[in-house]
Design a protein around this motif. Structure first.
Motif, PDB file in Angstrom:
ATOM      1  N   GLY A 236      -3.302 -28.781  -6.395  1.00  0.00           N
ATOM      2  CA  GLY A 236      -2.440 -29.127  -5.281  1.00  0.00           C
ATOM      3  C   GLY A 236      -2.311 -30.634  -5.148  1.00  0.00           C
ATOM      4  O   GLY A 236      -3.293 -31.355  -5.281  1.00  0.00           O
TER       5      GLY A 236
ATOM      6  N   CYS B 199       5.390 -17.197  -6.346  1.00  0.00           N
ATOM      7  CA  CYS B 199       5.603 -18.556  -5.837  1.00  0.00           C
ATOM      8  C   CYS B 199       6.463 -18.561  -4.583  1.00  0.00           C
ATOM      9  O   CYS B 199       6.202 -19.324  -3.644  1.00  0.00           O
TER      10      CYS B 199
ATOM     11  N   CYS C 160      -5.371 -24.091 -10.539  1.00  0.00           N
ATOM     12  CA  CYS C 160      -4.316 -24.529  -9.633  1.00  0.00           C
ATOM     13  C   CYS C 160      -4.648 -25.923  -9.120  1.00  0.00           C
ATOM     14  O   CYS C 160      -5.785 -26.194  -8.736  1.00  0.00           O
TER      15      CYS C 160
ATOM     16  N   VAL D 281      -1.188 -24.167 -12.713  1.00  0.00           N
ATOM     17  CA  VAL D 281      -0.208 -24.142 -11.627  1.00  0.00           C
ATOM     18  C   VAL D 281      -0.338 -25.456 -10.856  1.00  0.00           C
ATOM     19  O   VAL D 281      -1.416 -25.784 -10.360  1.00  0.00           O
ATOM     20  N   GLN D 282       0.747 -26.177 -10.794  1.00  0.00           N
ATOM     21  CA  GLN D 282       0.799 -27.409 -10.006  1.00  0.00           C
ATOM     22  C   GLN D 282       1.695 -27.128  -8.811  1.00  0.00           C
ATOM     23  O   GLN D 282       2.797 -26.600  -8.971  1.00  0.00           O
ATOM     24  N   TYR D 283       1.204 -27.491  -7.631  1.00  0.00           N
ATOM     25  CA  TYR D 283       1.968 -27.193  -6.435  1.00  0.00           C
ATOM     26  C   TYR D 283       1.788 -28.301  -5.405  1.00  0.00           C
ATOM     27  O   TYR D 283       0.840 -29.070  -5.466  1.00  0.00           O
TER      28      TYR D 283
ATOM     29  N   MET E  94       8.553 -28.041  -7.281  1.00  0.00           N
ATOM     30  CA  MET E  94       7.199 -27.567  -7.397  1.00  0.00           C
ATOM     31  C   MET E  94       7.124 -26.243  -6.659  1.00  0.00           C
ATOM     32  O   MET E  94       7.779 -26.122  -5.647  1.00  0.00           O
ATOM     33  N   PRO E  95       6.451 -25.275  -7.068  1.00  0.00           N
ATOM     34  CA  PRO E  95       5.375 -25.228  -8.044  1.00  0.00           C
ATOM     35  C   PRO E  95       5.860 -25.098  -9.492  1.00  0.00           C
ATOM     36  O   PRO E  95       6.927 -24.565  -9.758  1.00  0.00           O
TER      37      PRO E  95
END
Length: 108
Positions: A98, A30, A96, A60-62, A1-2
């Motif tokens: 989280g 990133c 995004c 965006v996955q983080y 990740m991300p």
């Protein structure tokens, strides 16, 4: 990740060179702004049939970290927005998400 996923309408998909430039920009953002390890960054493009809304959608996955504050994420999104517009000529909607480490189950 991300994980950065960018959805672009089929008729507006940029050239391979422009996508490579955008990929490079995403990786730099990133690793520098989000401080992610290079081997954990993924960037993909999905060709879509556009229905309604902004022509580009970026997701965006983080992993949530305390240093990834709203201010830092806003800086990240501003830079991502600029990169997408520069490389595609299109306006993006950016979202995004989280996730706490305890909520992530992953391989590879």
């Amino acid at each position: 990740m991300p994980n950065v996923t960018i959805y672009i309408p089929a008729g507006h998909m940029p050239s391979d060179e422009r996508l490579a430039e955008l990929s490079s920009d995403c990786v730099k953002l990133c690793t520098s702004v989000l401080e992610a390890a290079l081997e954990n960054v993924h960037v993909i493009y999905v060709e879509v049939r556009h229905g309604h809304g902004h022509p580009v959608f970026a997701e965006v996955q983080y992993r949530f970290e305390t240093f990834r504050t709203p201010r830092l994420m806003n800086r990240f999104m501003e830079a991502l927005d600029d990169a997408i517009e520069r490389c595609t000529g299109l306006t993006a909607r950016i979202r995004c998400f989280g996730y706490a480490a305890s909520n992530i189950h992953a391989r590879n």
